[in-house]
Design a protein around this motif. Structure first.
Motif, PDB file in Angstrom:
ATOM      1  N   GLY A   5       5.081  -8.126  -8.662  1.00 58.94           N
ATOM      2  CA  GLY A   5       5.500  -6.480  -8.459  1.00 58.94           C
ATOM      3  C   GLY A   5       6.727  -6.349  -9.120  1.00 58.94           C
ATOM      4  O   GLY A   5       7.378  -6.827 -10.053  1.00 58.94           O
ATOM      5  N   ASN A   7       7.535  -2.819 -10.900  1.00 61.61           N
ATOM      6  CA  ASN A   7       8.550  -1.185 -11.082  1.00 61.61           C
ATOM      7  C   ASN A   7       8.378  -0.276 -12.031  1.00 61.61           C
ATOM      8  O   ASN A   7       9.615  -1.194 -12.747  1.00 61.61           O
ATOM      9  CB  ASN A   7       9.265  -0.919  -9.844  1.00 61.61           C
ATOM     10  CG  ASN A   7       9.647   0.304 -10.008  1.00 61.61           C
ATOM     11  OD1 ASN A   7       8.328   1.169 -10.502  1.00 61.61           O
ATOM     12  ND2 ASN A   7      11.160   0.980  -9.844  1.00 61.61           N
ATOM     13  N   THR A  16       6.647   5.470  -6.685  1.00 62.34           N
ATOM     14  CA  THR A  16       5.778   4.417  -7.354  1.00 62.34           C
ATOM     15  C   THR A  16       6.508   3.233  -6.745  1.00 62.34           C
ATOM     16  O   THR A  16       5.983   1.809  -6.439  1.00 62.34           O
ATOM     17  CB  THR A  16       6.212   4.226  -8.369  1.00 62.34           C
ATOM     18  OG1 THR A  16       5.804   5.559  -9.115  1.00 62.34           O
ATOM     19  CG2 THR A  16       5.524   3.395  -9.346  1.00 62.34           C
ATOM     20  N   VAL A  20       5.189  -0.543  -4.395  1.00 59.98           N
ATOM     21  CA  VAL A  20       4.784  -2.022  -5.160  1.00 59.98           C
ATOM     22  C   VAL A  20       5.542  -1.899  -4.345  1.00 59.98           C
ATOM     23  O   VAL A  20       5.073  -3.157  -3.525  1.00 59.98           O
ATOM     24  CB  VAL A  20       5.993  -1.350  -6.614  1.00 59.98           C
ATOM     25  CG1 VAL A  20       5.957  -3.103  -6.557  1.00 59.98           C
ATOM     26  CG2 VAL A  20       4.946  -0.940  -7.482  1.00 59.98           C
ATOM     27  N   ILE A  82       1.477  -6.972  -9.742  1.00 59.98           N
ATOM     28  CA  ILE A  82       1.284  -5.670  -9.284  1.00 59.98           C
ATOM     29  C   ILE A  82       2.226  -4.640  -9.974  1.00 59.98           C
ATOM     30  O   ILE A  82       3.386  -4.433 -10.896  1.00 59.98           O
ATOM     31  CB  ILE A  82       1.927  -5.877  -7.822  1.00 59.98           C
ATOM     32  CG1 ILE A  82       1.020  -5.477  -6.567  1.00 59.98           C
ATOM     33  CG2 ILE A  82       1.607  -4.239  -7.616  1.00 59.98           C
ATOM     34  CD1 ILE A  82       1.679  -6.525  -5.460  1.00 59.98           C
ATOM     35  N   GLY A  84       3.503  -0.932 -11.245  1.00 65.19           N
ATOM     36  CA  GLY A  84       3.285   0.157 -10.806  1.00 65.19           C
ATOM     37  C   GLY A  84       3.798   1.159 -11.868  1.00 65.19           C
ATOM     38  O   GLY A  84       5.224   0.640 -12.335  1.00 65.19           O
TER      39      GLY A  84
END
Ligand SMILES: Cc1cc2nc3c(=O)[nH]c(=O)nc-3n(C[C@H](O)[C@H](O)[C@H](O)COP(=O)(O)O)c2cc1C
Length: 213
Positions: A5, A7, A16, A20, A82, A84
């Motif tokens: 992930g 950020n 956010t 995430v 991911i 974000g």
């Protein structure tokens, strides 16, 4: 299975980052190993157009040796990503954009037959948080932007790419301290209490989808 992930917000503990993190929890619930990277903790730049990633002996690999390079290596080997980002001036944040340049350009081929240098499929979940309402988001044309990014991820990272949006986010706990009278602080706080938890739930479920892909 490893899910990473990213950020792309400078604010830890805010919208956010929380989304995430929740998506990563979803992936972990399916047994995935997870890693969270805070872009704003790192010193790195966008693509510098050195073309090292297009060299015949190094194609598909960024060679700009700053703090991002090891992260790009891990992302290139992961099983799900991911991404974000808050929306800043109708785009992802500058740091997320720099990350996207570095990650995706290394996989762009200038071969006649096109394609990507990546040798695997990386499913991508994009999470965008923003000030505007869902109706405003549609009117302004953000959905086309998000679809564009999905298309790039499908083409260059293999995909499949999916998107989650969280609108009318809480910007501060203390609206009264700022020149922000255009926002209804009570309505924002209510939305944070009632709607944001549903966004977190969606993030968890979509993350679980990545973890079991
Ligand atoms: C520099 C800056 C520019 C922004 N521009 C937009 C914008 O164009 N559209 C929008 O909907 N929200 C905009 N916002 C609001 C943020 O996208 C929103 O508050 C977001 O949820 C913040 O994410 P965070 O809480 O994770 O930091 C902007 C915020 C900042 C600080």
């Amino acid at each position: 299975m490893k899910i990473i992930g990213i950020n792309g917000s400078p604010r830890k503990g805010w919208n956010t980052h929380l989304l995430v993190e929740e998506a990563l929890k979803g992936a972990a619930s399916k047994g995935a190993e997870t890693e969270l990277v805070h872009l704003y903790d790192m010193r790195f730049r966008g693509c510098i157009s050195c073309f090292a990633c297009k060299k015949k002996e190094n194609s598909g690999h960024c060679a700009f040796a700053d703090e991002l390079l090891p992260v790009l290596g891990r992302v290139g080997r992961c099983d799900g990503l991911i991404l974000g980002s808050p929306i800043y001036i109708s785009e992802v944040t500058a740091s997320m954009r720099a990350f996207i340049e570095r990650l995706t350009f290394q996989y762009v081929t200038y071969r006649k037959e096109g394609g990507s240098f990546i040798d695997r499929r990386i499913p991508v979940l994009s999470i965008y948080t923003m000030n505007v309402s869902e109706a405003q988001m549609k009117r302004i044309g953000y959905e086309e932007k998000f679809a564009f990014y999905e298309g790039r991820y499908n083409q260059l990272l293999g995909g499949p790419a999916k998107t989650l949006v969280s609108t009318e986010t809480l910007q501060t706990d203390e609206y009264e301290k700022y020149e922000m009278s255009m926002f209804d602080a009570a309505a924002r706080k209510k939305r944070r209490a009632e709607v944001f938890p549903l966004d977190l739930k969606k993030a968890f479920e979509m993350g679980a989808g990545l973890g079991s892909a």
